[in-house]
Design a protein around this motif. Structure first.
Motif, PDB file in Angstrom:
ATOM      1  N   ILE A  11       0.814  -1.219   0.000  1.00  0.00           N
ATOM      2  CA  ILE A  11       0.000   0.000   0.000  1.00  0.00           C
ATOM      3  C   ILE A  11       0.850   1.274   0.000  1.00  0.00           C
ATOM      4  O   ILE A  11       0.353   2.364  -0.253  1.00  0.00           O
ATOM      5  N   MET A  12       2.122   1.121   0.278  1.00  0.00           N
ATOM      6  CA  MET A  12       2.945   2.297   0.548  1.00  0.00           C
ATOM      7  C   MET A  12       3.143   3.196  -0.664  1.00  0.00           C
ATOM      8  O   MET A  12       3.193   4.420  -0.530  1.00  0.00           O
ATOM      9  N   TYR A  13       3.260   2.626  -1.851  1.00  0.00           N
ATOM     10  CA  TYR A  13       3.457   3.462  -3.041  1.00  0.00           C
ATOM     11  C   TYR A  13       2.302   4.448  -3.189  1.00  0.00           C
ATOM     12  O   TYR A  13       2.506   5.658  -3.348  1.00  0.00           O
ATOM     13  N   SER A  14       1.074   3.939  -3.118  1.00  0.00           N
ATOM     14  CA  SER A  14      -0.103   4.798  -3.276  1.00  0.00           C
ATOM     15  C   SER A  14      -0.231   5.797  -2.131  1.00  0.00           C
ATOM     16  O   SER A  14      -0.551   6.977  -2.349  1.00  0.00           O
ATOM     17  N   LEU A  15       0.036   5.335  -0.919  1.00  0.00           N
ATOM     18  CA  LEU A  15      -0.143   6.215   0.239  1.00  0.00           C
ATOM     19  C   LEU A  15       0.907   7.325   0.268  1.00  0.00           C
ATOM     20  O   LEU A  15       0.592   8.487   0.557  1.00  0.00           O
ATOM     21  N   GLU A  16       2.144   6.991  -0.048  1.00  0.00           N
ATOM     22  CA  GLU A  16       3.194   8.011  -0.066  1.00  0.00           C
ATOM     23  C   GLU A  16       2.923   9.044  -1.167  1.00  0.00           C
ATOM     24  O   GLU A  16       3.104  10.250  -0.948  1.00  0.00           O
ATOM     25  N   HIS A  17       2.493   8.581  -2.331  1.00  0.00           N
ATOM     26  CA  HIS A  17       2.181   9.522  -3.413  1.00  0.00           C
ATOM     27  C   HIS A  17       0.976  10.387  -3.068  1.00  0.00           C
ATOM     28  O   HIS A  17       0.926  11.572  -3.436  1.00  0.00           O
ATOM     29  N   ALA A  18       0.026   9.817  -2.356  1.00  0.00           N
ATOM     30  CA  ALA A  18      -1.143  10.600  -1.937  1.00  0.00           C
ATOM     31  C   ALA A  18      -0.735  11.737  -1.015  1.00  0.00           C
ATOM     32  O   ALA A  18      -1.214  12.875  -1.160  1.00  0.00           O
ATOM     33  N   THR A  19       0.162  11.459  -0.074  1.00  0.00           N
ATOM     34  CA  THR A  19       0.592  12.516   0.849  1.00  0.00           C
ATOM     35  C   THR A  19       1.429  13.572   0.131  1.00  0.00           C
ATOM     36  O   THR A  19       1.374  14.753   0.478  1.00  0.00           O
ATOM     37  N   ARG A  20       2.185  13.164  -0.885  1.00  0.00           N
ATOM     38  CA  ARG A  20       2.953  14.156  -1.656  1.00  0.00           C
ATOM     39  C   ARG A  20       2.015  15.096  -2.405  1.00  0.00           C
ATOM     40  O   ARG A  20       2.246  16.301  -2.473  1.00  0.00           O
ATOM     41  N   LYS A  21       0.953  14.535  -2.979  1.00  0.00           N
ATOM     42  CA  LYS A  21      -0.002  15.362  -3.717  1.00  0.00           C
ATOM     43  C   LYS A  21      -0.731  16.334  -2.794  1.00  0.00           C
ATOM     44  O   LYS A  21      -0.967  17.487  -3.155  1.00  0.00           O
ATOM     45  N   LEU A  22      -1.110  15.850  -1.612  1.00  0.00           N
ATOM     46  CA  LEU A  22      -1.913  16.668  -0.708  1.00  0.00           C
ATOM     47  C   LEU A  22      -1.092  17.710   0.043  1.00  0.00           C
ATOM     48  O   LEU A  22      -1.548  18.837   0.246  1.00  0.00           O
ATOM     49  N   PHE A  23       0.112  17.334   0.464  1.00  0.00           N
ATOM     50  CA  PHE A  23       0.872  18.177   1.393  1.00  0.00           C
ATOM     51  C   PHE A  23       2.194  18.689   0.830  1.00  0.00           C
ATOM     52  O   PHE A  23       2.904  19.453   1.479  1.00  0.00           O
ATOM     53  N   ASN A  24       2.567  18.190  -0.378  1.00  0.00           N
ATOM     54  CA  ASN A  24       3.786  18.636  -1.040  1.00  0.00           C
ATOM     55  C   ASN A  24       5.053  18.307  -0.242  1.00  0.00           C
ATOM     56  O   ASN A  24       6.025  19.055  -0.249  1.00  0.00           O
ATOM     57  N   ILE A  25       5.023  17.193   0.471  1.00  0.00           N
ATOM     58  CA  ILE A  25       6.201  16.733   1.213  1.00  0.00           C
ATOM     59  C   ILE A  25       6.329  15.217   1.079  1.00  0.00           C
ATOM     60  O   ILE A  25       5.350  14.514   0.819  1.00  0.00           O
ATOM     61  N   ASP A  26       7.546  14.731   1.258  1.00  0.00           N
ATOM     62  CA  ASP A  26       7.772  13.297   1.368  1.00  0.00           C
ATOM     63  C   ASP A  26       7.497  12.886   2.808  1.00  0.00           C
ATOM     64  O   ASP A  26       8.089  13.456   3.731  1.00  0.00           O
ATOM     65  N   PRO A  27       6.634  11.906   3.032  1.00  0.00           N
ATOM     66  CA  PRO A  27       6.353  11.495   4.411  1.00  0.00           C
ATOM     67  C   PRO A  27       7.546  10.803   5.050  1.00  0.00           C
ATOM     68  O   PRO A  27       8.357  10.170   4.360  1.00  0.00           O
ATOM     69  N   LEU A  28       7.659  10.935   6.347  1.00  0.00           N
ATOM     70  CA  LEU A  28       8.650  10.192   7.114  1.00  0.00           C
ATOM     71  C   LEU A  28       8.075   8.802   7.357  1.00  0.00           C
ATOM     72  O   LEU A  28       6.947   8.667   7.842  1.00  0.00           O
ATOM     73  N   VAL A  29       8.813   7.756   6.998  1.00  0.00           N
ATOM     74  CA  VAL A  29       8.323   6.386   7.120  1.00  0.00           C
ATOM     75  C   VAL A  29       9.135   5.643   8.169  1.00  0.00           C
ATOM     76  O   VAL A  29      10.373   5.635   8.109  1.00  0.00           O
ATOM     77  N   VAL A  30       8.461   5.029   9.124  1.00  0.00           N
ATOM     78  CA  VAL A  30       9.148   4.283  10.183  1.00  0.00           C
ATOM     79  C   VAL A  30       9.791   3.041   9.578  1.00  0.00           C
ATOM     80  O   VAL A  30       9.119   2.208   8.955  1.00  0.00           O
ATOM     81  N   GLY A  31      11.093   2.941   9.763  1.00  0.00           N
ATOM     82  CA  GLY A  31      11.833   1.812   9.207  1.00  0.00           C
ATOM     83  C   GLY A  31      13.308   1.966   9.519  1.00  0.00           C
ATOM     84  O   GLY A  31      13.695   2.781  10.370  1.00  0.00           O
ATOM     85  N   PRO A  32      14.165   1.218   8.854  1.00  0.00           N
ATOM     86  CA  PRO A  32      15.606   1.315   9.089  1.00  0.00           C
ATOM     87  C   PRO A  32      16.103   2.750   8.921  1.00  0.00           C
ATOM     88  O   PRO A  32      15.729   3.448   7.983  1.00  0.00           O
ATOM     89  N   GLY A  33      16.943   3.183   9.853  1.00  0.00           N
ATOM     90  CA  GLY A  33      17.500   4.528   9.804  1.00  0.00           C
ATOM     91  C   GLY A  33      16.733   5.551  10.611  1.00  0.00           C
ATOM     92  O   GLY A  33      17.216   6.661  10.832  1.00  0.00           O
ATOM     93  N   ILE A  34      15.540   5.205  11.067  1.00  0.00           N
ATOM     94  CA  ILE A  34      14.732   6.114  11.887  1.00  0.00           C
ATOM     95  C   ILE A  34      15.164   6.009  13.347  1.00  0.00           C
ATOM     96  O   ILE A  34      15.368   4.914  13.874  1.00  0.00           O
ATOM     97  N   LYS A  35      15.317   7.154  14.009  1.00  0.00           N
ATOM     98  CA  LYS A  35      15.668   7.172  15.422  1.00  0.00           C
ATOM     99  C   LYS A  35      14.431   6.870  16.254  1.00  0.00           C
ATOM    100  O   LYS A  35      13.431   7.583  16.174  1.00  0.00           O
ATOM    101  N   THR A  36      14.507   5.804  17.066  1.00  0.00           N
ATOM    102  CA  THR A  36      13.370   5.428  17.908  1.00  0.00           C
ATOM    103  C   THR A  36      13.671   5.542  19.396  1.00  0.00           C
ATOM    104  O   THR A  36      12.761   5.684  20.206  1.00  0.00           O
ATOM    105  N   GLY A  37      14.958   5.454  19.753  1.00  0.00           N
ATOM    106  CA  GLY A  37      15.313   5.446  21.167  1.00  0.00           C
ATOM    107  C   GLY A  37      15.192   4.078  21.798  1.00  0.00           C
ATOM    108  O   GLY A  37      15.421   3.913  22.999  1.00  0.00           O
ATOM    109  N   ILE A  38      14.807   3.078  20.984  1.00  0.00           N
ATOM    110  CA  ILE A  38      14.643   1.707  21.473  1.00  0.00           C
ATOM    111  C   ILE A  38      15.742   0.820  20.886  1.00  0.00           C
ATOM    112  O   ILE A  38      15.966   0.818  19.670  1.00  0.00           O
ATOM    113  N   ASN A  39      16.424   0.095  21.756  1.00  0.00           N
ATOM    114  CA  ASN A  39      17.438  -0.870  21.327  1.00  0.00           C
ATOM    115  C   ASN A  39      16.748  -2.200  21.042  1.00  0.00           C
ATOM    116  O   ASN A  39      16.110  -2.773  21.929  1.00  0.00           O
TER     117      ASN A  39
END
Length: 266
Positions: A69-97
């Motif tokens: 679903i991510m391709y459609s959802l990320e493109h939807a947010t770009r169209k609506l808000f003109n930004i790339d969404p931040l996606v939780v995944g590798p490289g994201i700071k969580t503070g959890i080991n």
């Protein structure tokens, strides 16, 4: 305002935050066949229906367990808000080991829940998320994600019984009040719900034993958390918006990166 998406297998929950205050919350069905235009229209309608100015959204963060679903959802947010969404995944700071054989295999929702629960309730913790699947996650006193268990969700179990047993009907997930039942519908409801309570209690007791503590705080979230928690005293807290809160916490921990993601900005 920050818009957060919790994308699950059955539903997408959207939360609109001003700081740590949840202003609006919406739930829509997860549909991997919807296009970015369809999702854009749905999101725009939700804002319009709630009389919220969509232009006030400053940023977006998404947690998803549905890759398709991510391709459609990320493109939807770009169209609506003109930004790339931040996606939780590798490289994201969580503070959890994360102490997992392969940390990339841990569902984003499980990490997000752990982040919120540890900040709100401290460790040790057992987090139970009643979704399409029910996940049990253990977090140490020091905030280390130790792993957990995944079991079929309550609705999956109910649907499987209906689909695989020819003479059994589909039943509503409500408590019949007893286990010695006088009809088929109540008998199924008792077996599904009270049987699931037994599953939850047993897994939590085993996790407490492996954590070597009886004092772990048990936090439940997800759509059916209240139903199960009402039948057992092993769950300490039902936190309806735990995942959304975890997303806003993770966003705050990644603000510097978030500020670089406006479309057209170097």
């Amino acid at each position: 305002m920050i818009l957060v998406f919790d994308v699950g297998n059955s539903n997408i929950v959207l939360g609109l935050y001003e700081g740590r205050e949840l202003l609006n919350c919406w739930r829509i069905s997860t549909d991997k066949d919807k296009t970015s235009d369809e999702y854009s229209l749905m999101i725009h309608q939700l804002f319009h229906y709630s009389n919220v100015d969509i232009k006030k959204v400053e940023d977006v963060i998404i947690s998803s367990v549905v890759p398709n679903i991510m391709y459609s959802l990320e493109h939807a947010t770009r169209k609506l808000f003109n930004i790339d969404p931040l996606v939780v995944g590798p490289g994201i700071k969580t503070g959890i080991n994360i102490k997992y054989d392969n940390p990339k295999q841990v569902g984003a929702d499980r990490i997000v829940n752990a982040v919120a629960a540890f900040e709100k309730y401290e460790g040790p913790l057992i987090i139970v998320d009643f979704g399409t699947a029910t996940t049990f996650c253990a977090v140490s006193k020091e905030g280390v994600y130790l792993g957990g268990t995944i079991s079929p969700g309550l609705k999956i179990s109910s649907d499987a019984l209906f689909q695989r047993a020819a003479k059994l009907p589909r039943v509503e997930l409500v408590k019949p009040g007893k286990v010695i039942c006088k009809n088929t519908v109540n008998s199924m409801q008792a077996g599904i719900i009270y049987g699931y309570v037994g599953l939850v209690e047993y897994i939590i007791k085993k996790m407490k034993s492996e954590l070597n503590t009886k004092n772990a705080t048990v936090v439940a979230t997800g759509g059916l958390a209240t139903l199960i928690a009402s039948e057992t005293d092993i769950i300490n807290v039902v936190d309806k918006y735990l995942t959304l809160e975890g997303l806003i916490i993770i966003y705050e921990r990644n603000k510097e990166e978030a500020n670089r993601r406006y479309i057209g900005q170097d």
